[in-house]
Design a protein around this motif. Structure first.
Motif, PDB file in Angstrom:
ATOM      1  N   ALA A   1      -4.027 -23.481  13.806  1.00 48.18           N
ATOM      2  CA  ALA A   1      -4.903 -22.490  14.418  1.00 48.18           C
ATOM      3  C   ALA A   1      -6.299 -22.435  13.799  1.00 48.18           C
ATOM      4  N   MET A   2      -6.457 -22.961  12.575  1.00 49.39           N
ATOM      5  CA  MET A   2      -7.749 -22.829  11.900  1.00 49.39           C
ATOM      6  C   MET A   2      -8.392 -24.153  11.495  1.00 49.39           C
ATOM      7  N   PHE A   3      -7.585 -25.175  11.217  1.00 46.22           N
ATOM      8  CA  PHE A   3      -8.110 -26.437  10.703  1.00 46.22           C
ATOM      9  C   PHE A   3      -7.408 -27.628  11.333  1.00 46.22           C
ATOM     10  N   THR A   4      -8.073 -28.757  11.274  1.00 44.60           N
ATOM     11  CA  THR A   4      -7.458 -30.047  11.550  1.00 44.60           C
ATOM     12  C   THR A   4      -7.474 -30.822  10.243  1.00 44.60           C
ATOM     13  N   THR A   5      -6.349 -31.430   9.888  1.00 42.09           N
ATOM     14  CA  THR A   5      -6.257 -32.226   8.671  1.00 42.09           C
ATOM     15  C   THR A   5      -5.977 -33.663   9.057  1.00 42.09           C
TER      16      THR A   5
ATOM     17  N   ALA B   1      -9.364 -31.648   5.404  1.00 42.53           N
ATOM     18  CA  ALA B   1      -9.160 -30.553   6.348  1.00 42.53           C
ATOM     19  C   ALA B   1     -10.533 -30.070   6.777  1.00 42.53           C
ATOM     20  N   PHE B   2     -10.707 -29.884   8.076  1.00 44.52           N
ATOM     21  CA  PHE B   2     -12.010 -29.445   8.549  1.00 44.52           C
ATOM     22  C   PHE B   2     -11.892 -28.565   9.780  1.00 44.52           C
ATOM     23  N   SER B   3     -12.930 -27.767   9.955  1.00 47.33           N
ATOM     24  CA  SER B   3     -13.043 -26.880  11.103  1.00 47.33           C
ATOM     25  C   SER B   3     -14.473 -27.006  11.611  1.00 47.33           C
ATOM     26  N   ILE B   4     -14.610 -27.227  12.901  1.00 50.43           N
ATOM     27  CA  ILE B   4     -15.926 -27.386  13.506  1.00 50.43           C
ATOM     28  C   ILE B   4     -16.047 -26.383  14.650  1.00 50.43           C
ATOM     29  N   SER B   5     -17.181 -25.703  14.700  1.00 53.13           N
ATOM     30  CA  SER B   5     -17.439 -24.757  15.786  1.00 53.13           C
ATOM     31  C   SER B   5     -18.851 -24.930  16.294  1.00 53.13           C
TER      32      SER B   5
END
Length: 98
Positions: free
Chosen positions: A38-42, A4-8
């Motif tokens: 809404a917060m992460f892509t897995t 799971a990751f979130s990139i900004s």
């Protein structure tokens, strides 16, 4: 393996929707099982597959600013596949049992 990751992007303005869209496009084109909320892509795959997708998605986001923030979490469980849906199915089953 689930990642799971979130990139900004940093320094590219207030809205990040275009950068996130570019990252999610990389994920979906990878062919790996994936889910975006809404917060992460897995994503689900092996080490090499997952980290390659995260790297390419990070590079895509990087084109939207001069700096990138990446949050990553992994569930490493050798010998198990289908966990992107399996973990949730087992939880829902438990909740239905009361």
């Amino acid at each position: 393996m689930l990642v799971a990751f979130s990139i900004s992007p940093l320094g590219g303005g207030e809205s990040v929707v275009d950068a996130v869209a570019d990252a999610v496009r990389v994920v979906r084109e990878s062919g790996l099982p994936n889910r975006t909320d809404a917060m992460f892509t897995t994503i689900e795959g092996d080490w090499e597959e997952c980290l390659d997708v995260v790297r390419r998605a990070t590079e895509a986001v990087g084109r939207h600013g001069h700096r990138v923030s990446l949050v990553l979490k992994a569930d490493i469980r050798p010998g198990h596949t289908g966990e992107l849906d399996g973990k949730v199915a087992r939880l829902e089953e438990r909740l239905a049992d009361g």
